[in-house]
Scaffold this active site. Sequence first.
Site, short mmCIF file in Angstrom:
data_model
loop_
_atom_site.label_atom_id
_atom_site.label_comp_id
_atom_site.label_asym_id
_atom_site.label_seq_id
_atom_site.Cartn_x
_atom_site.Cartn_y
_atom_site.Cartn_z
N CYS A 106 -28.62 -77.03 5.11
CA CYS A 106 -27.61 -77.86 4.44
C CYS A 106 -27.99 -78.28 3.02
O CYS A 106 -27.18 -78.15 2.09
CB CYS A 106 -27.36 -79.14 5.24
SG CYS A 106 -27.41 -78.98 7.02
N HIS A 140 -2.73 -92.93 -5.57
CA HIS A 140 -2.01 -92.02 -6.48
C HIS A 140 -2.61 -92.04 -7.88
O HIS A 140 -2.98 -93.10 -8.36
CB HIS A 140 -0.53 -92.44 -6.53
CG HIS A 140 0.32 -91.52 -7.35
ND1 HIS A 140 0.72 -90.29 -6.89
CD2 HIS A 140 0.85 -91.67 -8.59
CE1 HIS A 140 1.46 -89.71 -7.82
NE2 HIS A 140 1.55 -90.53 -8.86
N GLU A 158 -3.51 -88.17 -0.88
CA GLU A 158 -2.37 -89.02 -0.50
C GLU A 158 -1.36 -88.26 0.34
O GLU A 158 -0.55 -88.85 1.05
CB GLU A 158 -1.69 -89.61 -1.73
CG GLU A 158 -1.02 -88.62 -2.65
CD GLU A 158 -0.40 -89.29 -3.87
OE1 GLU A 158 0.38 -90.25 -3.70
OE2 GLU A 158 -0.73 -88.86 -5.00
#
Length: 485
Positions: free
Chosen positions: A61, A457, A462
Site C-alpha cells: 500500500c 457545492h 454532492e
Amino acid sequence: MADNNDEYDLLVIGAGSGGVRASRIAAGHGAKKVAVIEPQLQHGVAPHYSAIGGTCVNVGCVPKKLMVFASRYPDEIQLSSGFGWDGATAGSFQWDKFMEAKNKEISRLNRVYKDFVLGKAGVEIIEGLGSLNGKNAVDVKSTATGETKTLQAKNILIAVGGWPFKPSIPGIEHAITSNEIFYLPTQPKRIVIVGGGYIALEFACILAGLGTQVDVVYRKDLFLRGFDMDVRLHLKEEMERHPNITLHFKMNPKEIVKKDDGSFTVTTECGVSLETDVVMYATGRTGKIENLNLDSAGVETKGTFIPVNDYSQTNVDNIYAVGDVTDRMALTPVALMEGHRLADTLFGGKDRPVDHKMVASAVFTNPEIGSIGYTEEEAVEKFQNVTIYKTKFRAMKVSFPGGESKTLFKLIVDDATQKVVGCHMVTNGAGEMMQGVAVAIKMGATKEDFDNTIGIHPTSAEELVTMRTPSYSYKDGVKVESDFR
C-alpha cells in the site's frame, strides 16, 4: 519445559499489520510477555522483500500510493493549459531519484515500527524465522547467526501474510511480481502485466502514467471480478482511453522467452506474441505457510491458507491467525481490525468477534474506485427488490479544460428497509470520499438520510446526496426499466 517466567503470554509470527496491532494492543492490556518474530527489520530485496510493518508498508500500500502520486502529475500538467497555464510540460520522470526517496521513506517507517509502535509498547522484537514446534512452542532461526532457539508460549498468533502467485509455464522465472517492481533499477519502457485484479490494474495505471507502454493480459472477458459491473465497465472505458495502455482480454500466456538483448517475448495460448522489457505477474496471492511447520501442532489448512473462526482461532485452541493468511478479506485495515479484536478478546476482557460486514475499500487506478457494500448483482440476489441510483458525468476540473475522463457514482437501495446497501464510485479522490460515506452506510443510513443531507457545492461528491430519481429498479429479482424521469 521452560520456567513460567520464560513463557510468553503472546508470541506472534509475523510483524505485519495484523501481528503488530495484536501485539501492541495485547501489551497495552497488560499481557506480561509479548513478542513478534520477523525475518528482517529493514526492507530490501530477495528473499524476503518485506520487513517489519509487513507487505503494506514495504512492498504494498505505502510505496504503491507514493507511485500513484508520482504517476498523476502528467495528467495535471496536461489539463493545466485549459486553466490558462502556457508552456507547462511534464518533463522527464527520474525513476532512480524516486526510488531513492521511496527507499528512504520506507526505511523511516521500519524504524518507526521498531522504535515507537512496538518498542514504546513494550513488545519484544525478534529478528528471525519462526515455525511451530508443537502447540505451545515456536522455533526461531536467527537472521543474524542462523542459530535456532525454542520459545514457549501460552498463545501463538500466526500473521505471516501472503506471497505473490506465479503459474508454472516455461520462462516464468523471468517474470517479476509486486515484490520486485519496487526494486527495479530502471524504469521499463515496455511492460506486460498479467492479471485482472486490483494489483495488476493499479500498476498498469501507475506505469502508464509514468510513461511506460503497458500491455495488460487477462484470461477472462473483463477484469475486477467481484466488483460492481458498472464499475468494471467504466474503468475499462477509462483505461482504454489512455494512450500508454493496451488491454488484452481472453488471453493467457503460455511461454516467456528471454532474447539476447535482455528483452522478452510473451506468447499467449491464442498465438499472440508481445514484445516487452519486463513481464509482471499479478495473478493472486497464496498464504505464506510453507515454513511454519503447522503439522507439528495439528493446525488445519485449506490450500495455502489457515481457516479460523469469528475469533480468529484455528482448530487448535491456543493458536490464532489473522490477516491475509486466513483468506478472509485481504485488506490492511481488516488485518488491523482482526488483530485488535483478538487482543481485546484474549487480554482485554472483551468479547470481540471479527466484523467483515460493510467494509469499504479503494482501488488506486486512474481513475480511482471506491466501494462499500453489495454490488448490484449481489443486492438483487439477496434482497430481490432493489432500486438503483446512478449518474455519470465529467467533473468540473476535467470538463472546463476539455478533458475526457468521466466520473461514476452509484447507490443501491434495499426497498424493504430503504437502507443504502451499496455505494460505488469511480473518480480520482474516490478513496477519500468513500471513507466518509462508509461511516454512514456502516451505521445503516437510508436513502432518505442521504437525501436529507445538504451537499457541499461545488463538488463531485454532492451527487451522492442529490440523486433523487431512480435509474431503474428490480422487483422480485427482475429488472424493471420504468421511466422514472
